[in-house]
Design a protein around this motif. Structure first.
Motif, mmCIF file in Angstrom:
data_model
loop_
_atom_site.group_PDB
_atom_site.id
_atom_site.type_symbol
_atom_site.label_atom_id
_atom_site.label_comp_id
_atom_site.label_asym_id
_atom_site.label_seq_id
_atom_site.Cartn_x
_atom_site.Cartn_y
_atom_site.Cartn_z
ATOM 1 N N MET A 137 3.555 -26.005 -16.715
ATOM 2 C CA MET A 137 4.147 -24.701 -16.433
ATOM 3 C C MET A 137 5.302 -24.390 -17.376
ATOM 4 O O MET A 137 5.354 -23.338 -17.999
ATOM 5 N N GLN A 144 -7.600 -18.796 -15.958
ATOM 6 C CA GLN A 144 -6.510 -18.857 -14.984
ATOM 7 C C GLN A 144 -5.821 -20.223 -14.981
ATOM 8 O O GLN A 144 -4.633 -20.322 -14.733
ATOM 9 N N ARG A 201 -4.214 -11.899 -15.456
ATOM 10 C CA ARG A 201 -4.956 -12.968 -14.786
ATOM 11 C C ARG A 201 -3.914 -13.875 -14.144
ATOM 12 O O ARG A 201 -3.063 -14.412 -14.848
ATOM 13 N N PRO A 202 -3.938 -14.051 -12.841
ATOM 14 C CA PRO A 202 -2.940 -14.908 -12.186
ATOM 15 C C PRO A 202 -2.920 -16.296 -12.819
ATOM 16 O O PRO A 202 -3.974 -16.828 -13.176
ATOM 17 N N ASN A 203 -1.749 -16.862 -12.948
ATOM 18 C CA ASN A 203 -1.613 -18.182 -13.546
ATOM 19 C C ASN A 203 -1.807 -19.257 -12.468
ATOM 20 O O ASN A 203 -0.963 -19.455 -11.605
ATOM 21 N N ALA A 204 -2.931 -19.947 -12.569
ATOM 22 C CA ALA A 204 -3.276 -20.922 -11.528
ATOM 23 C C ALA A 204 -2.329 -22.119 -11.534
ATOM 24 O O ALA A 204 -2.121 -22.760 -10.503
ATOM 25 N N ILE A 205 -1.784 -22.407 -12.680
ATOM 26 C CA ILE A 205 -0.839 -23.530 -12.772
ATOM 27 C C ILE A 205 0.419 -23.206 -11.970
ATOM 28 O O ILE A 205 0.915 -24.026 -11.192
ATOM 29 N N ALA A 206 0.921 -21.996 -12.149
ATOM 30 C CA ALA A 206 2.114 -21.578 -11.410
ATOM 31 C C ALA A 206 1.825 -21.546 -9.915
ATOM 32 O O ALA A 206 2.643 -21.972 -9.096
ATOM 33 N N ARG A 207 0.675 -21.057 -9.592
ATOM 34 C CA ARG A 207 0.289 -21.010 -8.182
ATOM 35 C C ARG A 207 0.248 -22.415 -7.586
ATOM 36 O O ARG A 207 0.746 -22.664 -6.486
ATOM 37 N N MET A 232 -1.997 -11.903 -33.093
ATOM 38 C CA MET A 232 -2.847 -12.376 -31.997
ATOM 39 C C MET A 232 -2.050 -12.547 -30.698
ATOM 40 O O MET A 232 -1.318 -13.498 -30.522
ATOM 41 N N ALA A 233 -2.158 -11.647 -29.847
ATOM 42 C CA ALA A 233 -1.518 -11.609 -28.535
ATOM 43 C C ALA A 233 -1.667 -12.874 -27.692
ATOM 44 O O ALA A 233 -2.383 -12.889 -26.702
ATOM 45 N N LYS A 234 -0.981 -13.930 -28.064
ATOM 46 C CA LYS A 234 -1.023 -15.120 -27.218
ATOM 47 C C LYS A 234 -0.161 -14.877 -25.980
ATOM 48 O O LYS A 234 -0.246 -15.569 -24.986
ATOM 49 N N GLN A 292 -5.286 -21.868 -17.505
ATOM 50 C CA GLN A 292 -4.556 -21.984 -18.768
ATOM 51 C C GLN A 292 -5.093 -23.089 -19.676
ATOM 52 O O GLN A 292 -4.316 -23.791 -20.318
#
Lengths: 344, 344
Positions: free
Chosen positions: A58, A115, B50-56, B1-3, A117
């Motif tokens: 994160m 999602q 796109r929701p960040n699954a790591i943060a979740r 490139m939009a990283k 990452q």
DNA sequence: CTGAAAGCGCTTACAG
DNA sequence: CTGAAAGCGCTTACAG
């Protein structure tokens, strides 16, 4: 039972250092004095501390996750590739997120990968639509296709020289004196099947021949068996057949020998492609083209790592050599007989 | 490139709502008015959010990650299991972290799994030492072994009734009139091989017989071939052999037919265990015991999900039935011949 | 080398 | 239903 995970703050408290010091101790290049490091390590050991990789991902923005997308594993080339891929990636410090995909859930699966990452995507027995591949690449996630390619896509790819392999097989059969040579395709939309077929035609043409008959096996065992039945029924049956991959070739040999009571290679020669382990088994002894899974995997991972390192995602392709492996399922041309069973 | 990844804050800004509202829109039970939800969705779509699954995972303490540990895939029972396992887990909303393990790196691999906060661990062609399994369970991470068990371990397990399967095979061979019956084991420390062997002895005893000869194949193709050579050299060769799994049985049949020029089943009967797809292939037609990969996978995932749901990790075991599949590799007892080729 | 502090992108009580 | 705020467990400039 103590689901309570111990954190770097806990360790810091026990070791009487700052939380930063704990973090540095567990970071590769972290600057900590030997004395501090020792205290931290001791405390960490006492508490059973394990850095939280999710938190690390994160904050650092690097998940160390690579997605592996596979559609099926019944063709044993893919389990082999999967095993090598996972080991190679693990060795380089990446974790593998595995996804099995079906016909309709490509999009769902790609969203899940994104999602999470993942830093890169490798696709083995599956292919991404150009639009999905673009979506990945637009987020900065490189995509590498293994054993396939999509011309108009930003996805990189690693393939065997399927054209050359097909060509060699055609020469082998033609030089072996066969005059009614058939082909059983995989899936029509597969670049691999198409290239093998194109090379095969080219090789036949170079020997003044054209294809005698053709059927489609769809890469499945049953589909190939069915194709063989159609191809070999009636009078003027083929005297040789090139099956687009080994997995289907086994089904074809079963039908030829078991149902049609034909001898291989006395009545019909059979050749395949891939050189999966079973091709070397006594019951089949399949003459085929070897494509090195090891080399393909290494090349794919190399491309992926390079693209992860540099921000730019640029399409890159690798073509690996094809190598004929002569076994017993096809008549060997006289000219080649000098070195029986040899690989060349 | 939009990283640059777009976050919920970006979406909130564009939709003119709070970041919380965005989060709720993407959470299953989040309370948001239809109007707000619509605005959020529109903004999210526009930005490609796109929701960040790591943060979740980080904030919720639930990674939705399950680790799959496998040691090898050359026995095709395992690719099959792997495929089914991954699909089943995906369907239940979990992502699969794949680990290939070798002889020495068990500990490294387990640490990696634990650092990634996996919610559970399934082990297919690998087994964890009791101490490692305890370490996992102590952190609240349930472990399920598939097709194996470790008596003194907190790890749950799912197995086929290997004792009963071995017993049935013994009856089948004895009733078929064989009097010099041999066995080729997998690995000595494998619970599966041991149980199959124990059941086999039991079945032989029930028919007034004892084992004629025994060798060890180590679960590898080459090891099994070597074992067959040793077992069948010299005069009084066995008239039947039970090989601890199908994968080795293929190697044994190759040696018997290819090298020793024996006919199967006229000279020697061969039976295996697992009923992998190749057992049904024409070239082998192996009589064997089917253990349903589908059922094993489902049982394993059921146990895992139950243990994830309740905090307590308690050992739980499932034993699935064994089913004899009669094909052509072994002489069929007269009493059974009424229903040739039938499965019972 | 060391610590205090900010911040990664979310979820989730808590008030309103 | 809604927003402000706290906090998940880390890494990483920034001063000292």
């Amino acid at each position: 039972m103590a689901k309570m995970s111990v954190t770097s703050a806990d360790v810091a408290r026990l070791a009487r250092v700052s939380q930063s010091a704990v973090s540095r101790t567990f970071s590769p290049g972290g600057s900590v004095s030997p004395k501090t490091r020792e205290r931290v390590l001791a405390a960490a050991h006492e508490l059973g501390y394990r850095p939280n990789a999710i938190a690390r991902a994160m904050i650092s923005g690097r998940s160390r996750l690579v997605a592996l997308l596979v559609a099926y594993l019944d063709n044993h080339f893919y389990p082999l590739v999967l095993e090598l891929l996972a080991r190679e990636l693990q060795e380089r410090g990446y974790q593998v997120l595995l996804f099995m995909t079906g016909p309709g859930d490509q999009d769902t699966v790609v969203q899940a990968m994104l999602q999470f990452q993942v830093e890169g995507i490798i696709m083995a027995s599956a292919t991404l639509s150009s639009s999905l591949a673009s979506e990945c690449v637009n987020t900065g996630t490189p995509v590498v296709l293994l054993n396939r390619y999509v011309p108009s896509s930003p996805a990189s790819s690693v393939v065997c020289d399927n054209i050359e392999g097909g060509r060699q097989l055609a020469h082998f059969l033609a030089d072996g004196g066969h005059r009614k040579i058939a082909f059983i395709a995989g899936q029509e939309d597969s670049s691999t099947s198409r290239d093998r077929e194109a090379g095969f035609y080219k090789g036949l043409a170079e020997r003044g021949q054209t294809l005698y008959r053709r059927a489609i096996g769809g890469y499945t065992f049953e589909g190939a068996a069915e194709a063989a039945r159609r191809l070999f029924k009636g009078k003027d049956r083929p005297d040789a057949v090139f099956v687009a991959n080994d997995h289907m070739a086994f089904a074809v040999m079963d039908v030829l020998r078991g149902e049609l009571k034909l001898r291989v290679p006395e009545d019909v020669s059979v050749v395949g492609y891939d050189d999966v382990p079973e091709a070397g088994w006594g019951a089949y002894a399949l003459t085929t083209i070897a494509q090195s899974a090891t080399d393909m995997v290494r090349a794919a991972v190399d491309i992926l790592m390079e693209q992860i390192a540099q921000q730019e995602v640029q399409r890159r392709s690798t073509i690996l050599p094809a190598r004929l492996v002569v076994r017993g399922s096809a008549r060997v041309p006289k000219a080649w007989a000098a070195t029986p069973g040899a690989e060349r």
